[in-house]
Design a protein around this motif. Structure first.
Motif, mmCIF file in Angstrom:
data_model
loop_
_atom_site.group_PDB
_atom_site.id
_atom_site.type_symbol
_atom_site.label_atom_id
_atom_site.label_comp_id
_atom_site.label_asym_id
_atom_site.label_seq_id
_atom_site.Cartn_x
_atom_site.Cartn_y
_atom_site.Cartn_z
ATOM 1 N N LYS A 167 2.390 -42.545 -24.902
ATOM 2 C CA LYS A 167 1.183 -43.096 -24.272
ATOM 3 C C LYS A 167 0.514 -42.001 -23.453
ATOM 4 O O LYS A 167 1.188 -41.306 -22.691
ATOM 5 N N HIS B 245 3.503 -52.711 -17.446
ATOM 6 C CA HIS B 245 4.302 -51.645 -16.843
ATOM 7 C C HIS B 245 5.541 -52.340 -16.283
ATOM 8 O O HIS B 245 5.491 -52.952 -15.221
ATOM 9 N N HIS C 117 0.576 -55.358 -23.086
ATOM 10 C CA HIS C 117 0.401 -54.119 -22.307
ATOM 11 C C HIS C 117 0.890 -54.375 -20.883
ATOM 12 O O HIS C 117 0.225 -55.064 -20.113
ATOM 13 N N ASP D 94 -1.505 -56.174 -18.345
ATOM 14 C CA ASP D 94 -1.439 -54.924 -17.593
ATOM 15 C C ASP D 94 -0.612 -55.104 -16.312
ATOM 16 O O ASP D 94 -0.825 -54.399 -15.330
ATOM 17 N N HIS E 181 -6.605 -51.246 -23.466
ATOM 18 C CA HIS E 181 -7.652 -51.850 -22.627
ATOM 19 C C HIS E 181 -8.934 -52.106 -23.412
ATOM 20 O O HIS E 181 -9.359 -53.233 -23.517
HETATM 21 ZN ZN LIG Z 1 -1.736 -50.176 -17.913
#
Ligand SMILES: [Zn+2]
Length: 439
Positions: free
Chosen positions: A231, A16, A14, A374, A312
């Motif tokens: 998402k 970005h 996960h 993340d 998460h």
């Molecule tokens: Zn995220």
């Protein structure tokens, strides 16, 4: 506990991607020890987007006074241009008065937008902190990066992942311009990263348009880029008290934020699964995960093959985990969030603490899960996840340590042959991508 050995297809489940690269070029606010320290920031012209000063990474939970900052502090230091500073979790925005004015938010008693919260002072004026969907009005005003800047940021992000040993990522915030930029990079053989791509519905009501992007992307998929689906955010984050809990935050009279309605989620699920795409739902709080799973259980009766990812899943109750059994669901946990959240987690969520980082219960119930970072919320790092798992076990969370490397491995062996990372005591020794030595 650390890792020495080889991982074939070292995977962060996960991230970005674009923001990871952008964070390198943006004004970083991680080291602020109080709001007033913004006066010491060295502001470079590269930190501007148009006339906007953009920064990332402040965290009031690390400050001595844990109060949220205000626009007044920013107005004193930056009176002449709009300022937009994202919180470390990406779920709150700190802006100056000029930014509020330019975004149409400089009004008394402004109602909160759905899925967001405008923090207000006693007389009803915005204090300068916008939670979750309340930031949309500001982001709409900040000029987007150019195509060239997007490509540069993607390459910068890729280098960060590669350097940390990651050859595979699952990127959660693709949009059309990023997709086009990444396709161009892959066609020019510039990518040394295999990417599973989820398109982010910024405005969840417009999910149809985003599904069209996924359809188009599927047609232009390249060797290293795999468009997977959509998402959406169902709730916010714990640090800014946007994660949706089943009980009030300790000492507060609210349970967090629900960003989209259950009806809209159901509609999105049906439309996404109807096209055989995967759906990834951000759900941090226990109530968020539970609502997503009850909705999915309803929709699975019609689309039994629909694939759901819970992003998460930081707090999962056993009754929610029971709803995942024998379904097409996968959880994506980031143990490293513990390293940042430990300073406040127990104080904020009280008795729900017993359900945090639930890999143990997931294992017992044979629910598949992966680990990630993340990034750029936390740096991508195998070592950090090892460290966090160890600390959590000491806290009595998770009875047994798990072999982190196993949950940071992409299982499609055929995708990228001869791709592996050598670790010594969790430090990267060498990285190979499709046979080429990167480090
Ligand atoms: Zn995220």
């Amino acid at each position: 506990m650390s890792f020495t050995g080889t991982i074939q297809n070292c995977f962060d489940s996960h991230v970005h991607w674009l923001a990871t690269g952008q964070a390198q070029m943006r004004l970083l606010l991680r080291d602020l020890k109080s709001a007033s320290e913004v006066k010491n920031l060295k502001v470079d012209k590269n930190f501007f987007r148009g006339e906007w000063l953009v920064g990332f990474g402040w965290d009031d939970n690390r400050w001595e006074s844990r109060d949220l900052p205000t626009r007044i502090t920013l107005d004193k230091v930056f009176p002449n241009f709009p300022v937009s500073f994202s919180r470390a979790d990406g779920h709150a925005l700190w802006v100056n008065t000029l930014a509020l004015k330019l975004s149409g938010l400089w009004q008394k008693d402004l109602p909160d937008p759905s899925g967001g919260k405008i923090i207000k002072d006693e007389s009803g004026w915005p204090t300068g902190v916008l939670i979750d969907m309340a930031d949309a009005a500001v982001f709409a005003k900040i000029p987007p990066p150019s195509f060239l800047q997007i490509k540069e940021s993607l390459l910068a992000g890729m280098n960060i992942f590669n350097r940390e040993g990651f050859t595979h990522i699952r990127d959660m915030t693709c949009n059309l311009s990023q997709w086009n930029a990444s396709v161009e990079l892959d066609q020019k053989k510039s990518l040394t990263l295999a990417v599973e791509q989820y398109f982010n519905a910024d405005d969840p009501k417009n999910f149809d348009r985003v599904l069209d992007f996924v359809s188009a992307a599927k047609k232009s998929a390249t060797t290293n880029l795999r468009p997977k689906g959509l998402k959406v955010y169902f709730d916010g984050a714990l640090g800014s008290e946007g994660a949706l809990l089943s009980q009030c935050y300790c000492g507060k009279n609210h349970k967090g934020l629900q960003i989209i309605s259950v009806d809209l989620l159901e509609e999105i699920m049906m439309a996404t699964w109807d096209k055989s795409f995967e759906l990834a739902v951000h759900a941090i709080g226990d109530a968020a995960a539970h609502l997503v799973l009850t909705t999915a259980n309803k929709v699975w009766t019609k689309y039994p093959n629909g694939i759901l990812h819970i992003e998460h899943a930081e707090i999962l109750r056993p009754d929610s985990i029971a709803l995942m059994k024998k379904q097409n669901v996968r959880c994506h946990l980031q143990p490293c969030h513990w390293l940042s959240d430990k300073s406040f987690l127990k104080d904020k969520i009280g008795t729900l603490f017993e359900h945090v980082f639930p890999w143990q219960t997931l294992l017992q119930n044979e629910i598949p899960f992966d680990f990630g970072s993340d990034s750029p919320i936390e740096p991508p790092s195998l070592n950090d996840n090892y460290r966090a798992v160890q600390e959590l076990v000491k806290q009595g969370i998770g009875l047994q340590e798990v072999e982190v490397a196993k949950y940071q491995t992409h299982h499609d062996i055929d995708w990228t042959p001869r791709t592996r990372t050598y670790f010594h005591q969790s430090n990267v020794e060498a990285v190979f991508f499709r046979g080429e030595k990167l480090f």
